[in-house]
Motif scaffolding. Structure first.
Motif, mmCIF file in Angstrom:
data_model
loop_
_atom_site.group_PDB
_atom_site.id
_atom_site.type_symbol
_atom_site.label_atom_id
_atom_site.label_comp_id
_atom_site.label_asym_id
_atom_site.label_seq_id
_atom_site.Cartn_x
_atom_site.Cartn_y
_atom_site.Cartn_z
ATOM 1 N N GLU A 1 57.339 51.324 15.313
ATOM 2 C CA GLU A 1 56.373 51.674 16.346
ATOM 3 C C GLU A 1 55.198 52.402 15.723
ATOM 4 O O GLU A 1 55.353 53.153 14.734
ATOM 5 C CB GLU A 1 57.024 52.578 17.404
ATOM 6 N N SER A 2 54.049 52.183 16.300
ATOM 7 C CA SER A 2 52.867 52.879 15.802
ATOM 8 C C SER A 2 52.886 54.326 16.287
ATOM 9 O O SER A 2 53.652 54.706 17.172
ATOM 10 C CB SER A 2 51.595 52.169 16.286
ATOM 11 N N GLU A 3 52.036 55.127 15.714
ATOM 12 C CA GLU A 3 52.025 56.553 16.056
ATOM 13 C C GLU A 3 51.608 56.777 17.509
ATOM 14 O O GLU A 3 52.039 57.711 18.172
ATOM 15 C CB GLU A 3 51.075 57.292 15.096
ATOM 16 N N SER A 4 50.795 55.870 18.052
ATOM 17 C CA SER A 4 50.362 56.014 19.451
ATOM 18 C C SER A 4 51.484 55.758 20.429
ATOM 19 O O SER A 4 51.471 56.231 21.565
ATOM 20 C CB SER A 4 49.198 55.052 19.722
ATOM 21 N N ASP A 5 52.514 55.007 19.998
ATOM 22 C CA ASP A 5 53.636 54.695 20.879
ATOM 23 C C ASP A 5 54.675 55.809 20.912
ATOM 24 O O ASP A 5 55.605 55.765 21.700
ATOM 25 C CB ASP A 5 54.308 53.400 20.441
ATOM 26 N N ILE B 1 70.308 57.858 22.465
ATOM 27 C CA ILE B 1 69.517 58.772 21.645
ATOM 28 C C ILE B 1 68.787 57.939 20.602
ATOM 29 O O ILE B 1 69.265 56.880 20.185
ATOM 30 C CB ILE B 1 70.430 59.833 20.964
ATOM 31 N N ARG B 2 67.595 58.383 20.231
ATOM 32 C CA ARG B 2 66.871 57.642 19.208
ATOM 33 C C ARG B 2 66.370 58.603 18.142
ATOM 34 O O ARG B 2 66.069 59.763 18.419
ATOM 35 C CB ARG B 2 65.709 56.858 19.806
ATOM 36 N N THR B 3 66.270 58.028 16.917
ATOM 37 C CA THR B 3 65.878 58.804 15.739
ATOM 38 C C THR B 3 64.699 58.114 15.083
ATOM 39 O O THR B 3 64.659 56.884 14.996
ATOM 40 C CB THR B 3 67.036 58.894 14.728
ATOM 41 N N THR B 4 63.742 58.905 14.615
ATOM 42 C CA THR B 4 62.520 58.349 14.019
ATOM 43 C C THR B 4 62.486 58.690 12.531
ATOM 44 O O THR B 4 62.702 59.843 12.141
ATOM 45 C CB THR B 4 61.275 58.944 14.699
ATOM 46 N N LEU B 5 62.241 57.644 11.717
ATOM 47 C CA LEU B 5 62.097 57.795 10.270
ATOM 48 C C LEU B 5 60.641 57.517 9.909
ATOM 49 O O LEU B 5 60.132 56.427 10.156
ATOM 50 C CB LEU B 5 63.015 56.822 9.517
ATOM 51 N N LEU B 6 59.972 58.505 9.326
ATOM 52 C CA LEU B 6 58.559 58.365 8.969
ATOM 53 C C LEU B 6 58.447 57.733 7.585
ATOM 54 O O LEU B 6 58.974 58.261 6.596
ATOM 55 C CB LEU B 6 57.882 59.740 8.968
ATOM 56 N N LEU B 7 57.761 56.572 7.518
ATOM 57 C CA LEU B 7 57.534 55.864 6.260
ATOM 58 C C LEU B 7 56.037 55.660 6.075
ATOM 59 O O LEU B 7 55.241 55.870 6.998
ATOM 60 C CB LEU B 7 58.245 54.503 6.270
ATOM 61 N N TYR B 8 55.639 55.211 4.870
ATOM 62 C CA TYR B 8 54.249 54.901 4.559
ATOM 63 C C TYR B 8 54.180 53.536 3.912
ATOM 64 O O TYR B 8 54.997 53.202 3.046
ATOM 65 C CB TYR B 8 53.649 55.958 3.609
ATOM 66 N N ASP B 9 53.199 52.745 4.374
ATOM 67 C CA ASP B 9 53.071 51.414 3.795
ATOM 68 C C ASP B 9 52.235 51.477 2.534
ATOM 69 O O ASP B 9 51.864 52.549 2.059
ATOM 70 C CB ASP B 9 52.460 50.452 4.825
ATOM 71 N N LEU B 10 51.942 50.305 1.960
ATOM 72 C CA LEU B 10 51.192 50.234 0.706
ATOM 73 C C LEU B 10 49.776 50.754 0.865
ATOM 74 O O LEU B 10 49.117 51.097 -0.127
ATOM 75 C CB LEU B 10 51.166 48.789 0.186
ATOM 76 N N GLU B 11 49.251 50.790 2.093
ATOM 77 C CA GLU B 11 47.908 51.312 2.338
ATOM 78 C C GLU B 11 47.938 52.794 2.716
ATOM 79 O O GLU B 11 46.961 53.349 3.228
ATOM 80 C CB GLU B 11 47.249 50.519 3.460
#
Length: 985
Positions: A218-222, A237-247
């Motif tokens: 999901e995007s940050e706006s969602d 329950i839901r858990t969010t994992l923050l990742l970074y793409d190649l950009e």
């Protein structure tokens, strides 16, 4: 009534106390299960989810690295580079004939493009439907941008690829992009290889092996909440994992799952609550029953017993049964106290019988003696049976029946020492005169039945122990004097024994080894191997042979051969080790293997060299034989002269090959010697240039000579060897420089001293050059820079090896700077001695012999000692027009006979060295010793031989010869000798 009332009161108190405790526990459990435990469950669930996020992140990172390694392994294939370069069209069908590349590598898409960005292959398959999909424009655009970035930042020998997550068209892809190269040192890649996988819910469930979690990007706006864990009611329950793409853009991987841990835990807590309440109720009832049974009822039973004793009942007055009054310690002590009085007498009698059985069963001799009368008061059964004592030995004198040969108290009796030691025991050893065995005695004074002190002795037979001690001492002496390393360690690797020989092997004393342990002589890796693998293996097998690297105290590394075996004792098991230092043996083996490899390499190199030498010698021989046949058959004079000229050139070539072989053989045998002479530097250089100038003119090459000013005009060194080096360097420059090329010769001096200087001669050309790989073997004997050089340009390949050896023997060196296709530069640096001006003025330039005049030696006679007919014929033919008369002898004996017959008739003797019967050396000595011939002492004798080395010339002079002519015979040199010795002047 009072007892009954008291009993009821006690039971009521116990019941009330248990009820109060039960109620308190119920209240405490209610607080715990309804307030504390839910919080603990929530915290446990949060920790579980956080761990799940970390595991997912680690698995995704590992998957990315694995995908990158797979792409990198494929990108460095020679077949991949050939496909990108257009030379391997069947790349996919040849390497993945049974299945596709995607199915084989379990990836979703692959893209291969060349360095210009042209896509050579693209394949995209839906991961679940397994049907091909086209690359979207967004995805293709981002892949093209990534490829250009990797190509622009490519650095050889560095990891220039990229791996990570790329988003396109609302989807996320895990990809690895690697430059395609043939090796890591390539200066420029051939293209780009990209492997990718579609990151959807199915992929993450397969990656984590969890089917109950739904994965979605999901995007940050969602995102509705910044917290990584968000509860969605009681069921999810839901858990969010923050990742970074190649950009470097943030991506949020949302994992939604059911709240199984909290709901299941809450249900289990309710069941546990019910079970605990039931358990507490059961515990209260049981506790009440136990207290009544353990305390109240025993008190009632004991009261009943006392009432019977008070009533004087005879059947129960002897003792009280403990079990009938309860099992508590207090009740037990009370009953025991009551029964002690009744049991004292029977226990005393029983103890006496037991002690007597113990003493008689002991493996020792025990007896008691009255110290005043020396009468035996007691002797155990073992002593009585050994000495066959009557009446158990009671009343007999101890020194009469226990020893032999004594008429009074034994002089070694310790009784007086016992009196002085105030009752302490004395331990001593003695050999019994009756049995002849060794005993360890323990003596003391004890109180007897009447209260008097008596002498008690306990003797143990230690003869076998003493023998074992002596054997152990002898064995220990042998082990300590052994030059081998011998030790004993326990199963934890601790030294318990090290012999003195360990000092000779390792340099450490036994005390140092016991304190330092295994880590003192072994590396930590070896210590870990010994403790974890080696000791258990030896313990299991019983014996094991191995070799281990050890380090001496002085830091020297040694190799020890160990014979390990287990040693079992009564209390433990250890490992004994006997080690032999085999370092020199292993080094000898390695040296032998190295020598074997070097010998094989030398043999192969010499075989190749002999093959080349055979070719080099047969080539001029073929020319000589062919041109000889042409000259014989030709009628025209010009054709005959042409053939003779070619024969002369081929002969010179063959002579050069033979000289190279002879020089190399002398170098290999360390017999090459230098013979310094005084010479003019410029004349020496001119002589060398004269010998190569015709070849330079023939190839129309540009030749430039640059001689620095200030060079000493005359120096002292081995002129011939120096000319040989320069001639070889210039000949190679001419040979390997094409027509119209350029050759430079420069001469400088360095390191100038008052009496010496160093000449630096540099020969540069614009020829074919030498690659770095070829330079490694260029100066090695029996090697050439390239096998094709001999076929294309000719030559033995020994010239540079000989030149370097000569330069080193002269104290100098030869350096090389070259690049393939751009020419070479050889620099000769050699030290020389300066010659003073007065010595310089005495040097005269050599005079060349003039052409012979017909009949110039008419009336002169010489003697030619030569066993080969063709050589005699050549000399006679060469001297035919000079008018010189030649007498021939086929061996040294005949030459002596001819000279002795007419010594005044000869003006000169040419003497071959190797002849039958008498050789040239012996013939010369015989001629010089002829007393009857006055001409014998000063007749010129010139050696004419193929032995042309300087030591051969010295041997000729030592035998009495006046000069030396080398074969093959050069007419100018022959005529110069004749002109010197046979002219009228």
């Amino acid at each position: 009534m009072q007892i009954s009332s008291k009993r009821i009161s006690l039971r009521f108190i116990i019941f009330s106390l248990i009820s109060l405790i039960f109620t308190s526990f119920i209240l405490a459990l209610f607080c715990i299960y309804h307030e504390t435990m839910p919080k603990i469950l929530l915290e446990s669930e949060n920790k579980y989810l956080t761990r799940q996020v970390e595991i997912t992140q680690g698995l995704l990172k590992t998957a990315g690295k694995s995908l990158y390694l797979l792409a990198e392994d494929t990108a460095i294939w020679d077949e991949t580079a050939a496909f990108v370069e257009g030379d391997n069209e069947d790349f996919f069908s040849k390497n993945w004939s049974d299945t596709s590349l995607l199915a084989s590598y379990q990836i979703d898409f692959v893209l291969i493009s060349n360095i210009s960005g042209v896509i050579l292959h693209a394949d995209f398959v839906h991961p679940r439907m397994q049907k091909p999909l086209p690359l979207s424009s967004d995805l293709q655009s981002k892949l093209d941008k990534l490829s250009r970035h990797i190509l622009s930042s490519y650095v050889p020998c560095m990891q220039s690829g990229r791996e990570g997550i790329l988003t396109a068209d609302g989807n996320a892809y895990l990809l690895a992009a690697v430059p395609i190269t043939r090796d890591m040192n390539a200066t420029q890649p051939s293209g780009i290889l990209i492997f990718g996988k579609w990151l959807d819910n199915h992929y993450f469930q397969t990656l984590t092996h969890v089917r109950d979690i739904h994965f979605k990007f999901e995007s940050e706006s969602d995102m509705t909440e910044q917290s990584p864990i968000e509860r969605l009611g009681d069921d999810a329950i839901r858990t969010t994992l923050l990742l970074y793409d190649l950009e470097e853009k943030p991506l949020h991987l949302v994992m939604t799952e059911k709240r199984q841990l909290y709901r299941g835990g809450w249900q289990r807590l309710g069941m546990a609550n019910i079970i605990l309440i039931g358990t507490l109720l059961l515990f209260g009832v049981s506790l009440y029953y136990i207290i009544i049974r353990a305390m109240v009822q025993p008190i009632e039973a004991l009261s009943l017993k006392f009432r019977k004793l008070a009533a004087g009942s005879q059947d129960s007055a002897s003792y009280i049964h403990v079990d009938s009054c309860g099992r508590s310690q207090e009740m037990h002590d009370l009953c025991v106290s009551i029964n002690t009085v009744f049991a004292r007498l029977s226990q005393s009698q029983t103890s006496l019988r037991v002690i007597q059985r113990i003493v008689n069963a002991m493996d020792a001799f025990i007896y008691a003696v009255d110290p005043k009368t020396c009468e035996i008061l007691f002797a155990n059964k073992k002593l009585v049976e050994l000495l066959n004592l009557h009446n158990g030995g009671i009343g007999q004198i101890c020194w009469q029946v226990l020893q032999q040969g004594y008429s009074e108290r034994c002089p070694f009796c310790p009784y007086q020492h016992l009196v002085q030691s105030s009752g302490k025991s004395i331990v001593w050893e003695h050999i019994n005169t009756i049995t002849g065995r060794h005993y360890k005695n323990t003596d003391c004074l004890i109180s007897w039945l009447d209260g008097s002190l008596v002498h008690l002795q306990c003797s143990m037979d230690i003869s076998d122990i003493k023998k074992a001690e002596h054997d152990l001492i002898r064995m220990s002496s042998i082990v300590d004097s052994s030059p081998l390393y011998i030790s004993y360690v326990d199963m934890q690797g601790n030294f318990e024994y090290v012999n003195a020989g360990a000092f000779d092997v390792l340099g450490y004393s036994p005390e140092e080894l016991r304190k330092g342990g295994l880590s003192l002589i072994f590396a930590q890796e070896t210590v870990d191997y010994i403790k974890t693998a080696l000791l258990p293996r030896v313990s299991a097998q019983g014996q094991f042979l191995c070799e281990l690297p050890a380090v001496r105290k002085d830091g020297e590394k040694r190799i020890l051969s160990f014979n390990l075996f287990t040693v079992h004792s009564h209390h433990s098991t250890g490992i004994a080790a006997i080690a032999l230092d085999i370092t020199e043996h292993r080094r000898t083996e390695e040296d032998l293997l190295t020598a074997k490899e070097l010998a094989e390499q030398s043999s192969r190199a010499k075989s190749e060299f002999l093959s080349r030498m055979s070719h080099e010698m047969r080539t001029p021989l073929t020319a000589i034989m062919g041109m000889t046949d042409i000259a014989c058959r030709a009628d025209a004079l010009e054709k005959k002269q042409y053939g003779l000229k070619k024969i002369e050139e081929a002969s010179q070539h063959l002579l050069g090959v033979i000289n190279d072989i002879l020089d190399m053989s002398k170098i290999e045998a360390n017999k090459l010697e230098l013979y310094p002479t005084k010479f003019v530097v410029e004349k020496m250089l001119q002589h060398v240039l004269d010998m190569v100038s015709f070849r330079i003119e023939e190839k129309k090459q540009i030749f430039k000579v640059d001689i620095a000013s200030g060079l000493p005009p005359v120096v002292m060194a081995d002129e011939q060897r120096l000319m040989q080096i320069l001639l070889n360097l210039l000949s190679n420059a001419v040979k390997f420089t094409p027509e119209g090329g350029r050759i430079d010769l420069s001469v400088r001096q360095t390191c100038e001293q008052p009496d010496s200087t160093t000449l630096a001669v540099k020969v540069s050309d614009t020829g074919i050059g030498i690659s770095p790989e070829q330079q490694k073997t260029l100066f090695m004997p029996f090697e050439q820079a390239d096998g094709g050089i001999a076929r294309k340009f000719g030559g033995t390949g020994l010239g540079l090896a000989i030149s370097r050896r000569i330069a080193e023997l002269m104290g100098g060196s030869i350096a090389l700077q070259s690049e393939a296709g751009r020419g070479s530069s050889f620099t000769l640096v050699v030290p020389v001695q300066k010659v003073s001006l007065d010595q310089e003025n005495n040097l005269q330039p050599p005079t060349l012999p003039s052409l012979p005049e017909k009949g110039i030696f008419a009336g002169k006679r010489i003697l030619l000692a030569e066993d080969v007919e063709i050589n005699r014929e050549i000399v006679i033919t060469l001297l035919e027009e000079t008018g010189l008369q030649v007498d021939c002898a086929e061996n040294g004996l005949e030459a002596c006979r001819l000279f002795a017959a007419a010594p005044q008739a000869y003006s000169l003797i040419f003497m071959d060295l190797h002849m039958p019967e008498v050789d040239g050396f012996e013939a010369t000595r015989r001629i010089r010793s002829m007393e009857a011939a006055s001409q014998a002492s000063h007749i010129p004798i010139i050696a004419m031989t193929a032995n042309v080395f300087q030591e051969d010339i010295e041997c000729c002079r030592a035998a009495g010869m006046d000069g030396h002519l080398g074969k093959p015979i050069i007419y100018d040199k022959l005529f110069a000798v004749l002109r010197h010795y046979c002219s009228e002047s």
